[in-house]
Design an enzyme around this catalytic site. Structure first.
Site, short mmCIF file in Angstrom:
data_model
loop_
_atom_site.label_atom_id
_atom_site.label_comp_id
_atom_site.label_asym_id
_atom_site.label_seq_id
_atom_site.Cartn_x
_atom_site.Cartn_y
_atom_site.Cartn_z
N CYS A 159 3.00 0.18 -2.42
CA CYS A 159 3.46 -0.99 -1.66
C CYS A 159 2.52 -2.17 -1.83
CB CYS A 159 3.63 -0.62 -0.19
SG CYS A 159 4.95 0.61 0.06
N HIS A 193 9.86 3.36 1.16
CA HIS A 193 8.94 2.97 2.22
C HIS A 193 9.48 1.71 2.88
CE1 HIS A 193 5.06 5.03 0.54
NE2 HIS A 193 6.13 5.80 0.39
N CYS A 214 0.30 1.55 1.28
CA CYS A 214 -0.22 2.47 0.26
C CYS A 214 -0.38 1.71 -1.06
CB CYS A 214 0.75 3.64 0.10
SG CYS A 214 2.30 3.19 -0.73
N GLU A 238 8.06 -1.04 3.52
CA GLU A 238 7.66 -2.26 2.80
C GLU A 238 8.55 -2.53 1.59
OE1 GLU A 238 3.64 -0.23 3.91
OE2 GLU A 238 5.72 0.39 3.54
#
Length: 165
Positions: free
Chosen positions: A97, A64, A94, A66
């Protein structure tokens, strides 16, 4: 104008400027046929990490924006603790993260669009402000939300029309 209003207005210009940098990362993701989420991490007024989603390219469920930006920022800091840092991300993080933000000790999270399906920073869960954890972040949501959400809606509409994801 109250003291809180004055404090909020101090952050408004940098928040939009850094969110625009995150949007540029999200546009790079879309150009690579990745879900268009972009992220920048700022510490002491400088961008120390920037990334966009790369799950498809890297074949990695943890890639991701992040997570990749956190790795860059930690390398730049020479430490896993990112005290005083702020993350700007186009979509609400999410649970994975959000947990990483707490573990990295970030001070602040600024996100664009809420994520009604997986948002863990106030929408479905609130991991980053959970008083049971050893660290909490300041959270500002909705910065350039229409632009951030529009990029995601456009991406998924295109994929649905093409019979994809």
């Amino acid at each position: 104008m109250t003291a809180n209003d004055a404090f909020s207005s101090l952050w408004a210009a940098p928040d939009e400027r850094f969110m625009r940098a995150a949007l540029r990362e999200a546009e790079r993701a879309a150009a690579e046929d990745e879900v268009p989420v972009g992220c920048v991490i700022v510490r002491h007024g400088r961008v120390v990490g920037r990334a966009h989603n790369q799950r498809e390219r890297l074949k990695d469920p943890t890639a991701h924006a992040e997570m990749l930006a956190l790795t860059q920022a930690a390398a730049a800091a020479g430490d896993w603790r990112l005290d005083g840092a702020a993350m700007y991300v186009t979509l609400e993080p999410c649970p994975m993260c959000a947990g990483a933000l707490v573990l990295a000790r970030l001070a602040r999270l600024v996100f664009g669009a809420e994520d009604p399906k997986a948002g863990a920073c106030g929408t479905l869960y609130d991991i980053v402000r959970d008083p049971r954890l050893n660290h909490r972040l300041e959270v500002v949501g909705g910065v350039l939300a229409e632009e951030c959400g529009g990029l995601l809606r456009s991406f998924f509409a295109g994929h649905r029309a093409a019979g994809g994801r």
